[in-house]
Each structure stands twice: as structure tokens, then as C-alpha cells.
Design an enzyme around this catalytic site. Structure first.
Site: not given
Ligand code: CMX
Length: 433
Positions: A240, A270, A316, A325, A371
Site C-alpha cells: 500500500s 496484504h 511476514h 503491533r 492482522d
Molecule cells: N501460512 C502458510 N504458509 C506460509 C505462511 C503462512 N502464514 N507464510 C508464508 N508461507 C509460505 C509462503 O506461502 C511461501 O510458500 P511457497 O514457497 O510455496 O510460495 C513460503 O512460506 C515462503 O514465504 P515467505 O518468504 O516466508 O513469505 P513472503 O515474504 O513470500 O510472504 C506473507 C509474506 C505475509 C505474504 C506470507 O507470510 C503470507 O502469505 N502470510 C499469510 C497472509 C498474511 O498474514 N498477510 C498479512 C501480512 C501483513 C500485511 O501486509 O498486512
């Protein structure tokens, strides 16, 4: 106006500092970029600059150098409140100093003066089908306000580049003043009495939001202040903030830029994660008829992962520890309503899910993010329409991205234009390495 004066005071020194750095050390290398990063969402590449907030992977967000506990402790509060003025965090983000109570109240007074939303914006929203997602309505309302942009009006009249920040500050104040009113209207129009909310000059931003939404519990005024402070800024690379900055870099005004930022916030990876997270906690509660045992929760978490879904609220892109937070909100809930079933489930999830994610071995950070609990607090106070939660995030986020836009204009940041390459070029680079 106090914000204008303070920025004008600081600007000459900032401009000199940046110009000197770029002129004398412009070719110093700050980072190197790997193929994995180019193909991996530009993760961690140091290519943006902001002095407004910084996320340390090991400790979390600092707003102008202050941690969340320091912000909650040091910023001035309205009489009788436990959480600071939202106007105080906006002052801190923009000016870089902890405001006095009078200074925070001056920001609140500016907002009260600018909070009225033109009737045509409500008409635009009323013309939409009622099943439209609240984030679409929010983004659309912000875009509809674009015709009121001071920056665009002055730009077309002709103005010097070193004054761009002044009408941008005007737009930033107008937009942040109207954001909670628009959000409250969206809530009432979709789920309530359909009335246009009224902003009361005698109340601060947080109290106004609680009243405009129609939540009678006084505690919700403090929760609103807390929520908006915590969600205000998270450095510049998140979707964002970056989308707002990118669009703003084309000299699109604050309304175009923030509408773009909201569209990014609406994604499930996000801001939308807050609504998904509460839905997940409720599915736990419903499956087990209350707080599950550790084993039941452990199995449920694996079930989610095995079905190909992520556990919302965990992980994250930058943080490698529990998000402060999250901690601030958990502490708030444990202090004010520790008996609440969903709070207890959220706490148990915090004990169990990091272990599950570690065993799965994919997520780089198995800890909770902002979140993981924010929806639970809203739910407690009766704000139970999940799809509204990202709008709340957006109201808070308006503060940080607007502060950044004002400073980007003030320091004359140019249009963003990174370079792309082809896969064949990367293959060539790999062959030569
Ligand atoms: N549950 C399951 N798998 C997860 C996970 C979770 N909470 N968090 C990361 N992973 C997985 C990813 O999907 C990724 O899998 P693939 O290799 O199969 O694609 C792997 O772990 C590596 O990911 P990462 O490098 O640790 O995380 P990213 O930097 O790519 O993504 C984020 C970060 C937040 C998008 C991810 O942790 C996620 O999808 N979390 C759940 C959604 C969430 O809570 N989003 C809110 C974030 C805060 C915000 O911006 O508001």
C-alpha cells in the site's frame, strides 16, 4: 498552520543534506541484487528511502525512531483516554518530533475543519450495488474526491517545483480528515441506517470515528485510536505504501495515489488478511464449540496447510519476530476483555501455530503479524462485518502514506522507473557468474 510552519522550518537543512549526500557520494554501492530477488518480488532490495518509519526485522516498526510502547507512552492523549490522539501520530510522522498536547490538538482541529465530505461522493457510493466490497467503495470515494485536489489545481496554474509540497500537504490534510467519515458512511450504508455521518469538532479523530460508526462502548474510542496508530505506517516497501509512492511519483495527486494504495491494501496477502484471519479464528471456535485443546488446534492448523491455504495473520516479508503491533493489540485485549473466547483462541493460536509453521518449514517467519488479532478486537466491540476490516486498515494507512507523499514532494523525489530485464538476460548473467 503548525504543520506547514514546522516542515518549512526543517526543509532547507533536509534539502542540503540530501543534495550533499547524492552529489558527494552518489556512486557508493548500497546493495547488490541477485537473480532470486529479481524473480522474488524484489524482496529486501534497498531501493527506497523514507525517514518516517523503519522496520527492523529483529524488533519491528519504529515511527521516527520510537517503538510502539514508546509511542503509546510519549504521545499526548485526550483527557480521560488511555491511548494517544491520532493527530499526535500524524504530527510525529510528518514532523519527526513528539508533539505537545496543544500541537496534537491543532492537528485535530485542522481535521475537524476539513472533515465534510461533498454530497456527490455519497451519491457515487449510493449508486453502487450494495454487495460491492467496502474497499472498492473506499477507493472509489477517494478517487471521486480527486477533483478537489489543491496540488492538481495549482500544478495546472503553474507553480515552482520547490513549492509542490505545500498543496500536497493541503491534500494530505483534506484526505486524512475525510477518510474516517467516508469509512463510517460505507459502514452505515452497507450494514446500518444509511445515514451520512456527522463529524463533531468537539471530539478527536478516534472518538469521532467510534461515534460515526455507531459503537456506543467508550472503549471503542480508545481502540480506534490504537488501531489507526498501529496501522499508520510500515516503512515504504509494503504494497500500500509503495503503490501510493509509485503513483505519486508521476505527480499524480494525493487522491490518485492513495486510491492506488488502497487497491493494493485490498489484496489477501496484504490488508485483506485481517478479515481472513478472523474468519479462520471463528472457524476454529465453531468447529470445537469454543476454545480448542492444543492438540485440536495443532491438527486444525495442519488441515488448513494441507488444503493448500496459508494461515492468515502469520508470516511476514520483512519481520523475523512477533510483530509488535500484534503484541500491542493482544495486550490491549488481555487488559480489557481477557474472558472473550476469540481472544483466548487468538492467544492459543499464538502458542501453537508458530510451531506448526516451523515444522512445515516454508515460512521464513512463523510469528504473527498485525492482522492476527486486529479483527478479534473489532468483533468484541460489535463491528462484526469482516469485509469492513480492511477499510479500517486503510483509514490508518492514510496517515503514513500521506506523510510520505508530502516529504517525497518536499525533497523533490523523481518519477520511479526501475529497469526490467528478460529471462534470457538473467540466464546469460548466470552463465557468466
Ligand atoms: N501460512 C502458510 N504458509 C506460509 C505462511 C503462512 N502464514 N507464510 C508464508 N508461507 C509460505 C509462503 O506461502 C511461501 O510458500 P511457497 O514457497 O510455496 O510460495 C513460503 O512460506 C515462503 O514465504 P515467505 O518468504 O516466508 O513469505 P513472503 O515474504 O513470500 O510472504 C506473507 C509474506 C505475509 C505474504 C506470507 O507470510 C503470507 O502469505 N502470510 C499469510 C497472509 C498474511 O498474514 N498477510 C498479512 C501480512 C501483513 C500485511 O501486509 O498486512
Amino acid at each position: 498552520m503548525i504543520l506547514h510552519e514546522k516542515i518549512a522550518e526543517q526543509l532547507p537543512a533536509w534539502r542540503e543534506r540530501v543534495a550533499k549526500l547524492v552529489k558527494e557520494h552518489g556512486d557508493v554501492v548500497v546493495d547488490q541484487v541477485t537473480i532470486a530477488q529479481v524473480y522474488g518480488g524484489m524482496r529486501d532490495i534497498k531501493s527506497l528511502v523514507t525517514d518516517i518509519s523503519f522496520v527492523d526485522p529483529a524488533t519491528g516498526i519504529k515511527f521516527r525512531g520510537l517503538s510502539i510502547p514508546e509511542v503509546l507512552e510519549q504521545l499526548p492523549k485526550p483527557d480521560g483516554a488511555n491511548i494517544p490522539y491520532v493527530g499526535a501520530i500524524f504530527y510525529l510522522l510528518l514532523i519527526g518530533e513528539v508533539p505537545t498536547k496543544e500541537q496534537a490538538e491543532a492537528v485535530e482541529a485542522e481535521w475537524a475543519r476539513r472533515a465534510e465530505v461533498p454530497g456527490y461522493v455519497y451519491d457515487v457510493l449510493r449508486a453502487m450495488p450494495t454487495d460491492t466490497h467496502p474497499m472498492v467503495l473506499f477507493s472509489q470515494a477517494v478517487l471521486a474526491l480527486e477533483r478537489t485536489s489543491e496540488f492538481t489545481r495549482r500544478y495546472h496554474e503553474g507553480m515552482k517545483k520547490d513549492t509542490y509540497w505545500e498543496p500536497t500537504l493541503e491534500d494530505a490534510l483534506n484526505l486524512t480528515a475525510k477518510a474516517p467519515v467516508i469509512a463510517a458512511f460505507i459502514y452505515r450504508w452497507k450494514y446500518g441506517d444509511k445515514q451520512e455521518p456527522r463529524y463533531q469538532a468537539s471530539l478527536d479523530f478516534g472518538a469521532n470515528f467510534a461515534r460515526m460508526l455507531g459503537v456506543p462502548d467508550k472503549g471503542y474510542e480508545d481502540l480506534s485510536r490504537l488501531y489507526f496508530i498501529l496501522h499508520s505506517d510500515h516503512e515504504l516497501g509494503n504494497v500500500s505504501a509503495h503503490a501510493t509512492h509509485l503513483v505519486g511519483s508521476a505527480l499524480s495527486d494525493a487522491y490518485y495515489a492513495f486510491s492506488a494504495g488502497l487497491n493494493g491494501l485490498a489484496g489477501p496477502l496484504h490488508g485483506l488478511a485481517n478479515q481472513e484471519c478472523l474468519a479462520w479464528l471463528i472457524s476454529v471456535r465453531d468447529r470445537f464449540g469454543g476454545v480448542p485443546t492444543r492438540q485440536q488446534l495443532y491438527d486444525f492448523a495442519w488441515e488448513t496447510l494441507n488444503s493448500g491455504k496459508v494461515i492468515p495473520g502469520y508470516g511476514h516479508a520483512v519481520l523475523r519476530v512477533t510483530d509488535p503491533r500484534f503484541t500491542a493489540q493482544l495486550e490491549y485485549a488481555k487488559k480489557h476483555f481477557p474472558e472473550d473466547t476469540l481472544v483466548q483462541i487468538a492467544e492459543l493460536v499464538y502458542e501453537v501455530v508458530p510451531q506448526v509453521l516451523k515444522e512445515q518449514g516454508k515460512a521464513k517467519n512463523p510469528a504473527p503479524n498485525v492482522d492476527a488479532i486486529s479483527g478479534t478486537l473489532q468483533y468484541y466491540y460489535g463491528v462484526r462485518e469482516f469485509d469492513f476490516y480492511t477499510v479500517l486498515f486503510g483509514v490508518g494507512r492514510s496517515l503514513g502514506v500521506m506523510a510520505n507523499l508530502v516529504w517525497a514532494r518536499a525533497l523533490g523525489q523523481p518519477i520511479e522507473r526501475p529497469k526490467s530485464v528478460t529471462t534470457a538476460m538473467l540466464e546469460d548473467a548466470a552463465a557468466q557468474a
